[in-house]
Design a protein around this motif. Structure first.
Motif, PDB file in Angstrom:
ATOM      1  N   CYS A   1      -4.376  -1.324   0.297  1.00  0.00           N
ATOM      2  CA  CYS A   1      -4.510  -2.155   1.518  1.00  0.00           C
ATOM      3  C   CYS A   1      -6.449  -1.962   1.486  1.00  0.00           C
ATOM      4  O   CYS A   1      -6.718  -3.248   2.980  1.00  0.00           O
ATOM      5  CB  CYS A   1      -3.563  -2.031   2.280  1.00  0.00           C
ATOM      6  SG  CYS A   1      -3.570  -0.726   3.970  1.00  0.00           S
TER       7      CYS A   1
ATOM      8  N   CYS B   1      -7.319   3.307   2.264  1.00  0.00           N
ATOM      9  CA  CYS B   1      -6.610   3.855   2.471  1.00  0.00           C
ATOM     10  C   CYS B   1      -6.485   4.356   0.266  1.00  0.00           C
ATOM     11  O   CYS B   1      -6.086   5.792   0.359  1.00  0.00           O
ATOM     12  CB  CYS B   1      -4.922   3.622   2.232  1.00  0.00           C
ATOM     13  SG  CYS B   1      -4.229   2.964   3.592  1.00  0.00           S
TER      14      CYS B   1
ATOM     15  N   CYS C   1       1.032  -0.550   0.144  1.00  0.00           N
ATOM     16  CA  CYS C   1      -0.106   0.241  -0.223  1.00  0.00           C
ATOM     17  C   CYS C   1       0.968   1.113   0.019  1.00  0.00           C
ATOM     18  O   CYS C   1       1.774   1.750   0.967  1.00  0.00           O
ATOM     19  CB  CYS C   1      -0.692  -0.065   1.067  1.00  0.00           C
ATOM     20  SG  CYS C   1      -2.048   1.383   1.266  1.00  0.00           S
TER      21      CYS C   1
ATOM     22  N   ILE D   1       0.021   3.983   0.610  1.00  0.00           N
ATOM     23  CA  ILE D   1      -0.190   4.961   1.156  1.00  0.00           C
ATOM     24  C   ILE D   1       0.513   4.586   3.356  1.00  0.00           C
ATOM     25  O   ILE D   1       0.182   5.065   3.730  1.00  0.00           O
ATOM     26  CB  ILE D   1      -1.445   5.139   1.697  1.00  0.00           C
ATOM     27  CG1 ILE D   1      -2.833   5.535   0.684  1.00  0.00           C
ATOM     28  CG2 ILE D   1      -2.206   5.842   3.023  1.00  0.00           C
ATOM     29  CD1 ILE D   1      -2.317   6.761  -0.131  1.00  0.00           C
ATOM     30  N   CYS D   2       0.304   3.020   3.842  1.00  0.00           N
ATOM     31  CA  CYS D   2       0.674   2.893   4.964  1.00  0.00           C
ATOM     32  C   CYS D   2       1.855   1.911   5.153  1.00  0.00           C
ATOM     33  O   CYS D   2       2.390   1.284   5.975  1.00  0.00           O
ATOM     34  CB  CYS D   2      -0.676   3.203   5.633  1.00  0.00           C
ATOM     35  SG  CYS D   2      -1.274   1.162   5.202  1.00  0.00           S
TER      36      CYS D   2
HETATM   37 ZN   LIG Z   1      -2.933   0.615   3.409  1.00  0.00          ZN
END
Ligand SMILES: [Zn+2]
Length: 59
Positions: free
Chosen positions: A23, A27, A8, A10-11
Motif C-alpha cells: 500500500c 510497507c 497489502c 503487511i497491513c
Molecule cells: Zn501496507
C-alpha cells in the motif's frame, strides 16, 4: 469474484499501484526487511542487557 486491487500483505490495506502489492513504500520496506533478515525491524526492549556480572570483578 473480482478484486480491483490486491491488499497489502503487511497491513491488509488496499495496495497502491505505485507500490503494488503493497500500500505504500513503507510497507514495501517492511517486507524487504523481512527478506533481509529483519534489518528494518523495529528494535524492542526484549533483549536483556549483554553484561550483568561486571560487579563481581571487585575484590
Ligand atoms: Zn501496507
Amino acid at each position: 469474484m473480482t478484486r480491483p486491487s490486491k491488499t497489502c500483505p503487511i497491513c491488509k490495506k488496499p495496495a497502491d499501484k505505485e507500490y503494488t502489492p503493497f500500500c505504500s513504500n513503507r510497507c514495501a520496506e517492511v517486507d524487504l526487511g523481512h527478506w533481509l533478515g529483519g534489518r528494518y525491524r523495529i528494535p524492542t526492549s526484549e533483549r536483556p542487557a549483554p553484561l550483568a556480572a561486571n560487579d563481581e570483578d571487585e575484590d
